[in-house]
Write an enzyme that holds these catalytic residues in place. Structure first.
Site, PDB file in Angstrom:
ATOM      1  CG  ASP A  42      -1.888   1.119   1.286  1.00  0.00           C
ATOM      2  OD1 ASP A  42      -2.046   1.819   0.274  1.00  0.00           O
ATOM      3  OD2 ASP A  42      -2.506   1.303   2.354  1.00  0.00           O
ATOM      4  CG  ASP A  70      -4.172   4.082  -2.125  1.00  0.00           C
ATOM      5  OD1 ASP A  70      -3.275   3.389  -1.625  1.00  0.00           O
ATOM      6  OD2 ASP A  70      -5.330   4.113  -1.679  1.00  0.00           O
TER       7      ASP A  70
END
Length: 470
Positions: free
Chosen positions: A86, A285
């Site tokens: 992430d 992201d």
């Protein structure tokens, strides 16, 4: 929202650190002791022989799994965990047998700590934005609570353990890195992280992120790259040895107070023509399956697509709840290749970089659902609590080598075949073991590696905060 639409960004980077109280158990080994009172003996940047890169195998897909995960080893002997990697958050964490009150994995797949909690005095505990007011003593143990924008969360204790990392030069090192031992998770349906992964590998720009810790130990440069195959799988690397010498488009990395990877400003194009959506700042992201546009940009994009579909043999399919917008053809689509000819490409054109565009063919903003319908992989982020944020998720990042170069403050991308590993033979002459790369970092018998920097670690009991232990 459909099943696989988790958002990797933490909700306002909500990280709370408090003292904990119940003893955990497990195995542990480490190389470096950042919280030890002893002077560090780890190498400096000037004499470090391991300015190298680390390569991880990636599994997963945008749909139907809804995540990409990197396979990472922890401990000695090492155990492999699949981390939802992430770039939208900093702190890494793993489901933890502490025991765990709400883990989604069986105990055999959970991490088992061994009195290896980090104290409040550690700089990585202190690096969190919110005050550690519950740390009454330097030796108190550092607890955390991390909440994601889509309702997912993890609560636990900061621990430190060794991460066996096979470098691309054939050397294995075991740096001790800090991460969260998560004994309580909230993973709502469709939220981030996936309930089938062991945890999250935080690759944000903050001091606690996995790559930032490696950089602080002079192991790799602060460069991240990933290649996500539209067919599933791919690879992730840390360090700059896999960055192509040519053919990469670069855009400036903008400052973000939340440690996000942001680039822009950019204009959105549809079919090669301006849409009126201009000057966009884009947050990248990897923890999000899909892309989220602010309400105005989303409506503009959807209106243009729907107008362009007029007269084509596609009809709305509101009965398909995979994603908010789906269309059906005369017969079910078997793959995105059957549907993409009905749609125009999108592109993001960056203003501060000459002739730099992120090209987005239809197969990089659409999916084909299990029902055989084609669905729109861009969602209304404003409706999901993201305000005016324009968030670029995995669906936009497929079949590209995406690079986050924190050393040069640049974000780059290049078309790539993510089903094969990058050519690393050019980076090393003597001593480079080619089978290492071919096996995604799994060292075979014919590819020996030396393990270095082994030290005994300082053990600290982990205690959980509970009504019975105050």
């Amino acid at each position: 929202m459909g099943k696989n639409s988790g958002i990797g960004l933490p909700l306002g980077l909500v990280l709370f650190f408090v003292v904990s109280t119940t003893i955990f158990r497990g195995t542990s080994s480490e190389t470096f002791l950042p919280f030890s009172k002893k002077k560090s003996t780890q190498p400096t940047a000037a004499n470090n022989p391991f300015d190298s890169s680390v390569l991880f195998k990636v599994i997963g897909n945008v749909y139907p799994l809804g995540y990409y995960a990197a396979l990472v080893n922890i401990g000695n002997p090492p155990k492999t965990y699949d981390f939802d990697f992430d770039t939208g958050s900093d702190l890494s964490w793993v489901q933890c047998d502490a025991p765990c009150t709400s883990c989604t994995l069986p105990r055999t797949k959970q991490y088992r700590p061994n009195h290896n909690a980090m104290p409040c005095s550690n700089r990585l505990c202190q690096a969190i934005n919110l005050p550690t007011r519950n740390c009454h003593d330097a030796n108190d143990q550092c607890d955390y609570e991390l909440k994601y924008a889509d309702g997912g969360s993890s609560t636990g204790v900061l621990v430190m353990d060794s991460f066996p990392l096979p470098l691309i030069n054939g050397t294995v090192i075991r740096p001790a890195l800090a991460f969260g031992c998560g004994y309580h998770q909230e993973i709502p349906f469709g939220a981030h992280p996936s309930p089938t992964t062991a945890g999250v590998l935080g690759l944000g720009k903050g001091e606690t992120s996995f790559v930032s810790q490696l950089r602080a130990l002079n192991i790799t440069k602060n460069v991240i790259g990933h290649c996500l195959s539209s067919q599933g799988g791919g690879f992730l690397f840390l360090g700059d040895h896999f960055v192509p010498s040519k053919g990469t488009s670069w855009a400036p990395m903008l400052h973000s107070t939340e440690n996000y990877y942001v680039s822009g400003p950019a204009d959105l194009l549809f079919g090669g023509k301006p849409t009126g959506a201009s000057g966009l700042q884009l947050t990248i992201d990897s923890g999000s399956s899909y892309t989220y546009f602010s309400s105005q940009v989303y409506k503009t994009t959807l209106n243009l697509i729907q107008k362009d579909l007029s007269g084509k043999p596609l009809k709305d399919a509101p009965e398909d709840k995979t994603l908010p917008i789906c269309w059906k053809g005369r017969k079910p689509f078997k793959s995105i290749n059957d549907a993409k000819s009905y749609f125009q490409p999108l592109a993001l054109s960056f203003k501060n970089a000459k002739n730099v565009q992120l090209l987005l063919p239809p197969e990089h903003y659409l999916i084909v659902s299990k029902n055989g319908n084609v669905c729109f992989g861009i969602l209304n982020g404003t409706e999901k609590g993201l305000g005016n944020l324009n968030l670029i998720g995995d669906i936009f990042l497929q079949d590209k080598l995406v690079i986050y170069d924190n050393e040069r403050q640049l974000i780059g991308w290049a078309p790539a075949n993510c089903n094969t590993l990058p050519n690393v033979g050019r980076d090393y002459n003597e001593g480079f073991c080619q089978p290492y790369a071919a096996n995604f970092g799994i060292i075979e018998d014919h590819c020996p590696a030396a393990t270095v920097y082994e030290k005994p670690r300082q053990l600290i009991e982990i205690k959980r905060n509970s009504p019975n232990n105050k």
